[in-house]
Design an enzyme around this catalytic site. Structure first.
Site, PDB file in Angstrom:
ATOM      1  N   LYS A   1       0.714  -1.039  -0.022  1.00  0.00           N
ATOM      2  CA  LYS A   1       0.021   0.049  -0.116  1.00  0.00           C
ATOM      3  C   LYS A   1       0.906   1.259   0.060  1.00  0.00           C
ATOM      4  CE  LYS A   1       0.918   0.972   4.457  1.00  0.00           C
ATOM      5  NZ  LYS A   1       1.928   2.287   4.888  1.00  0.00           N
TER       6      LYS A   1
ATOM      7  N   ASP B   1      -2.449  -1.768  10.018  1.00  0.00           N
ATOM      8  CA  ASP B   1      -2.444  -1.676   8.688  1.00  0.00           C
ATOM      9  C   ASP B   1      -3.170  -2.954   7.848  1.00  0.00           C
ATOM     10  OD1 ASP B   1      -1.540   0.761   8.432  1.00  0.00           O
ATOM     11  OD2 ASP B   1       0.570   0.170   7.800  1.00  0.00           O
TER      12      ASP B   1
HETATM   13  P1  ATP Z   1       4.063  -0.462   7.692  1.00  0.00           P
HETATM   14  O1  ATP Z   1       3.921   0.131   6.241  1.00  0.00           O
HETATM   15  O2  ATP Z   1       2.923  -1.036   8.015  1.00  0.00           O
HETATM   16  O3  ATP Z   1       4.596   0.457   8.897  1.00  0.00           O
HETATM   17  P2  ATP Z   1       6.509  -1.545   6.908  1.00  0.00           P
HETATM   18  O4  ATP Z   1       6.193  -2.013   5.535  1.00  0.00           O
HETATM   19  O5  ATP Z   1       7.268  -0.286   7.414  1.00  0.00           O
HETATM   20  O6  ATP Z   1       5.176  -1.552   7.694  1.00  0.00           O
HETATM   21  P3  ATP Z   1       7.386  -4.507   7.479  1.00  0.00           P
HETATM   22  O7  ATP Z   1       7.655  -4.842   6.070  1.00  0.00           O
HETATM   23  O8  ATP Z   1       5.756  -4.885   7.611  1.00  0.00           O
HETATM   24  O9  ATP Z   1       7.195  -2.635   7.802  1.00  0.00           O
HETATM   25  O10 ATP Z   1       8.242  -4.943   8.730  1.00  0.00           O
HETATM   26  C1  ATP Z   1       8.321  -4.049   9.954  1.00  0.00           C
HETATM   27  C2  ATP Z   1       9.104  -4.965  10.889  1.00  0.00           C
HETATM   28  O11 ATP Z   1       8.214  -6.271  11.101  1.00  0.00           O
HETATM   29  C3  ATP Z   1      10.281  -5.976   9.982  1.00  0.00           C
HETATM   30  O12 ATP Z   1      11.523  -4.917  10.412  1.00  0.00           O
HETATM   31  C4  ATP Z   1      10.388  -7.293  10.789  1.00  0.00           C
HETATM   32  O13 ATP Z   1      11.207  -7.179  12.072  1.00  0.00           O
HETATM   33  C5  ATP Z   1       8.942  -7.427  11.572  1.00  0.00           C
HETATM   34  N1  ATP Z   1       8.114  -8.406  10.538  1.00  0.00           N
HETATM   35  C6  ATP Z   1       7.275  -9.333  11.086  1.00  0.00           C
HETATM   36  N2  ATP Z   1       6.693 -10.020  10.190  1.00  0.00           N
HETATM   37  C7  ATP Z   1       7.359  -9.511   8.995  1.00  0.00           C
HETATM   38  C8  ATP Z   1       6.991 -10.299   7.714  1.00  0.00           C
HETATM   39  N3  ATP Z   1       6.175 -11.271   7.399  1.00  0.00           N
HETATM   40  N4  ATP Z   1       7.593  -9.512   6.756  1.00  0.00           N
HETATM   41  C9  ATP Z   1       8.479  -8.551   6.977  1.00  0.00           C
HETATM   42  N5  ATP Z   1       8.755  -8.126   8.303  1.00  0.00           N
HETATM   43  C10 ATP Z   1       7.999  -8.758   9.328  1.00  0.00           C
END
Ligand code: ATP
Length: 296
Positions: free
Chosen positions: A13, A140
């Site tokens: 997203k 989210d």
């Molecule tokens: P958001 O945009 O919802 O704030 P994001 O995209 O910045 O999230 P994610 O890729 O969801 O961040 O990952 C954040 C942290 O969550 C990672 O650094 C990791 O430690 C943890 N994590 C837990 N499960 C997952 C997963 N399935 N994929 C990626 N990271 C994960």
């Protein structure tokens, strides 16, 4: 007959508006969050196993935990608990969404795992039950299940679907190192305390909603906003250079995606998107809106 394995795909997203209110007594922030799902996907395959096992392949998977802290694992555990069954499942995650990139990759995996386990275990959970589990997993996650475009209020998890009148072409620029979402919110609070200005109630911008409804990229470019952008750039000043490079390469507008560090460049059309992606390293084209979590 129980299926041997089930694969579900869920989208990344971009927040086309992220209005952040003052910090609440529970530490969360009230948000007005306009989500747009885009065509960059993770896939989760659920298959029967002795106990819970997580495996991953694809982009930047060093940052993906392979234990019960993985959001996909937490989704399986919550669903199993609700139905009084053991979470005996192998979840294989194929990642294309950047990790810790502000594009809700973990949330996509959680929504995909939930839909996959629901199908594998034939729990027959209603859409409402699945959405309630998503909200427990993270702000989210409900949107990753639903996809399309939606306004999220509260912590972002109370969703109202939005009409979108066309396709928007984006170029996402990823960073090698992720940013922690809580750290970006803390920096936002710190900058606001330093500035000493009062924080308005977060509300969706009617002009932005009209731009989505009309499918008007120029108008959307004019109305994009992200209250976390200042904090993300403060923690990672080079993001300012990425945004400027995006505009110099022809983007209608450039914005940090959610809490960053991915940057989202809005292009006028597909051809412009291809030119911009060609000019900027570590960039990926994606079109929104995209569907939510879906069986493949
Ligand atoms: P958001 O945009 O919802 O704030 P994001 O995209 O910045 O999230 P994610 O890729 O969801 O961040 O990952 C954040 C942290 O969550 C990672 O650094 C990791 O430690 C943890 N994590 C837990 N499960 C997952 C997963 N399935 N994929 C990626 N990271 C994960």
């Amino acid at each position: 007959m129980t299926a041997a394995s089930v694969t579900v795909r869920a989208p990344a997203k971009v927040n086309v508006q992220l209005a952040v209110g003052d910090v609440r007594p529970d530490g969360f922030h009230d948000l007005a969050n306009v989500f747009l799902a885009v065509g960059l996907h993770d896939e989760v395959t659920a298959s029967p196993a002795d106990g819970l096992r997580i495996t991953a392949e694809g982009r930047d998977i060093e940052g993906v935990p392979l234990d019960e802290t993985n959001l996909a694992a937490r989704a399986a555990i919550l669903l199993a608990k609700r139905y009084g069954i053991e979470p005996d499942v192998r979840l294989h995650i194929v990642k294309d969404i950047p990790v810790a990139g502000g594009m809700a990759g973990g949330s996509a995996d959680a929504a995909a795992a939930l839909v996959a386990c629901d199908a594998l275990w034939e729990t027959g959970a209603s859409r409402e039950e699945l959405l309630a589990i998503c909200a427990e997993l993270g702000s989210d996650v409900p949107f990753s299940l639903v996809g399309g475009a939606a306004l999220g209020v509260g912590r972002g998890e109370q969703l109202t679907p939005l009409e979108v009148g066309g396709s928007f072409h984006w170029v996402f620029v990823t960073s090698e190192v992720g940013l922690s979402t809580p750290a970006v919110y803390r920096e936002c609070d710190r900058l606001r305390a330093e500035g000493g200005t009062s924080v308005p109630e977060p509300v969706a911008d009617p002009a932005l909603l009209a731009a989505l409804r009309a499918g008007d990229a120029r108008e959307l470019a004019r109305t994009l906003s992200n209250d976390l952008q200042g904090a993300a750039v403060s923690l990672r000043p080079e993001l300012g250079d990425t945004l400027a490079a995006g505009v110099a390469a022809g983007a209608l507008a450039a914005i940090v995606s959610g809490s960053g560090p991915s940057c989202a460049l809005l292009a006028a059309d597909r051809a412009a998107g291809e030119r911009i992606a060609g000019a900027i390293p570590r960039s990926h084209l994606a079109v929104g809106p995209a569907r939510g979590a879906v069986l493949v």
